[in-house]
Design a protein around this motif. Structure first.
Motif, short mmCIF file in Angstrom:
data_model
loop_
_atom_site.label_atom_id
_atom_site.label_comp_id
_atom_site.label_asym_id
_atom_site.label_seq_id
_atom_site.Cartn_x
_atom_site.Cartn_y
_atom_site.Cartn_z
N SER A 208 86.71 24.51 -2.91
CA SER A 208 86.14 23.76 -4.03
C SER A 208 84.66 24.09 -4.21
N TYR A 209 83.95 24.30 -3.10
CA TYR A 209 82.53 24.66 -3.18
C TYR A 209 82.37 26.01 -3.87
N ILE A 210 83.21 26.96 -3.49
CA ILE A 210 83.15 28.30 -4.09
C ILE A 210 83.41 28.22 -5.60
N LEU A 211 84.47 27.53 -5.98
CA LEU A 211 84.84 27.47 -7.39
C LEU A 211 83.78 26.76 -8.23
N ASP A 212 83.21 25.68 -7.68
CA ASP A 212 82.21 24.91 -8.42
C ASP A 212 80.88 25.64 -8.51
N LYS A 213 80.37 26.07 -7.37
CA LYS A 213 79.02 26.63 -7.34
C LYS A 213 78.96 28.07 -7.88
N ARG A 214 80.03 28.80 -7.78
CA ARG A 214 80.01 30.17 -8.31
C ARG A 214 79.89 30.15 -9.84
N SER A 215 80.60 29.24 -10.47
CA SER A 215 80.49 29.16 -11.94
C SER A 215 79.10 28.70 -12.36
N LYS A 216 78.52 27.77 -11.59
CA LYS A 216 77.16 27.31 -11.88
C LYS A 216 76.14 28.40 -11.61
N MET A 217 76.38 29.19 -10.57
CA MET A 217 75.45 30.26 -10.23
C MET A 217 75.40 31.30 -11.35
N LYS A 218 76.50 31.47 -12.04
CA LYS A 218 76.54 32.42 -13.16
C LYS A 218 75.97 31.80 -14.43
N ASP A 219 75.72 30.49 -14.37
CA ASP A 219 75.21 29.77 -15.55
C ASP A 219 73.80 29.23 -15.26
N THR A 220 73.62 27.91 -15.35
CA THR A 220 72.28 27.31 -15.22
C THR A 220 71.68 27.45 -13.83
N LEU A 221 72.49 27.33 -12.79
CA LEU A 221 71.96 27.38 -11.43
C LEU A 221 71.32 28.71 -11.11
N GLY A 222 71.84 29.76 -11.70
CA GLY A 222 71.32 31.10 -11.40
C GLY A 222 69.84 31.27 -11.71
N ASP A 223 69.33 30.50 -12.67
CA ASP A 223 67.90 30.59 -13.02
C ASP A 223 67.01 30.02 -11.93
N TYR A 224 67.56 29.17 -11.08
CA TYR A 224 66.77 28.49 -10.05
C TYR A 224 66.91 29.13 -8.67
N VAL A 225 67.52 30.29 -8.62
CA VAL A 225 67.71 31.03 -7.38
C VAL A 225 67.18 32.44 -7.59
N ILE A 226 66.51 33.01 -6.59
CA ILE A 226 66.01 34.38 -6.74
C ILE A 226 67.19 35.32 -6.94
N ALA A 227 66.95 36.41 -7.64
CA ALA A 227 68.03 37.32 -8.03
C ALA A 227 68.85 37.81 -6.84
N ALA A 228 68.17 38.13 -5.75
CA ALA A 228 68.88 38.67 -4.58
C ALA A 228 69.84 37.64 -3.99
N ASP A 229 69.40 36.37 -3.93
CA ASP A 229 70.25 35.31 -3.39
C ASP A 229 71.42 35.02 -4.33
N LYS A 230 71.17 35.11 -5.62
CA LYS A 230 72.24 34.89 -6.60
C LYS A 230 73.34 35.94 -6.43
N GLU A 231 72.93 37.20 -6.36
CA GLU A 231 73.91 38.29 -6.20
C GLU A 231 74.66 38.16 -4.87
N LYS A 232 73.92 37.80 -3.82
CA LYS A 232 74.53 37.64 -2.50
C LYS A 232 75.55 36.51 -2.51
N PHE A 233 75.21 35.40 -3.17
CA PHE A 233 76.11 34.25 -3.21
C PHE A 233 77.40 34.63 -3.91
N ILE A 234 77.30 35.25 -5.07
CA ILE A 234 78.51 35.61 -5.83
C ILE A 234 79.36 36.60 -5.04
N GLU A 235 78.69 37.53 -4.37
CA GLU A 235 79.42 38.52 -3.55
C GLU A 235 80.18 37.83 -2.42
N LEU A 236 79.51 36.93 -1.70
CA LEU A 236 80.16 36.23 -0.60
C LEU A 236 81.26 35.27 -1.10
N ALA A 237 80.99 34.61 -2.24
CA ALA A 237 81.98 33.69 -2.79
C ALA A 237 83.29 34.43 -3.11
#
Length: 202
Positions: A3-32
């Motif tokens: 559930s964490y993966i499904l919820d946060k991955r979609s947010k990371m690709k949307d509004t949440l992604g602006d509040y995370v540095i680019a490297a962490d965003k890419e790493k999160f999506i990759e790990l998810a």
């Protein structure tokens, strides 16, 4: 984890992604993506500890951004409350004009209140101009913490009690008459007498 993966991955690709540095965003999506595949493969028979380890790894990349995102939603509301409290304090201060509070005291209080509001506007403006993925320059708690000392100082002035009215001075003629009445009412002092002395004329 799923559930964490499904919820946060979609947010990371949307509004949440602006509040995370680019490297962490890419790493999160990759790990998810990787851990989602793992869930439907080896994860089915994995120990709970393996789930927790992967969840913590994802949270380490996302939680700071989630905090920044929440703050971006909280700050405008916090500022609006702060602005309303400042306006109410200023209105109460200015209502004291024409009372025992001097014009100079009111002016000093109003200046302090105006300076406080200026600080709030500058602080919010600086926060809004900063990159969203950086650590915030402002917190919601700073508004009440800045307001309370000024409120206390201002209220100490505007809530002080008026001085007692001066005693009315009695006219000279009335004072003299009152003194004369007091003298007339006082009992007369008895004249002291000594023992009677008999004189022998013989």
């Amino acid at each position: 984890l799923e559930s964490y993966i499904l919820d946060k991955r979609s947010k990371m690709k949307d509004t949440l992604g602006d509040y995370v540095i680019a490297a962490d965003k890419e790493k999160f999506i990759e790990l998810a993506d990787k851990y989602e595949d793992w869930l439907y493969d080896d994860g089915d028979a994995a120990e709970l500890e393996e789930y927790d380890t992967r969840l913590k790894e994802l949270k380490a990349l996302a939680e700071a951004g989630l905090g920044r995102l929440k703050l971006s939603e909280d700050l405008p509301f916090a500022f609006k409350q702060f602005e309303s409290a400042v306006a109410a304090l200023k209105e109460k201060t200015e209502s004291k004009k024409g009372t025992h509070i001097t014009d100079e005291e009111i002016k000093d209080c109003v200046e302090k209140i105006d300076d406080l509001l200026d600080w709030g506007k500058r602080a919010l403006g600086a926060y809004q101009k900063a990159p969203k993925h950086e650590d915030p320059t402002l917190t919601a708690e700073e508004f009440p913490s800045k307001f309370k000392p000024v409120e206390k100082e201002v209220k100490k002035i505007i809530n002080k009690k008026p001085p007692p009215p001066p005693e009315e001075e009695m006219p000279a003629e009335e004072a003299a008459a009152k003194e004369a009445d007091a003298d007339a009412a006082a009992p007369e002092a008895a004249t002291p007498t000594g023992p009677e002395i008999q004189t022998d004329m013989d």
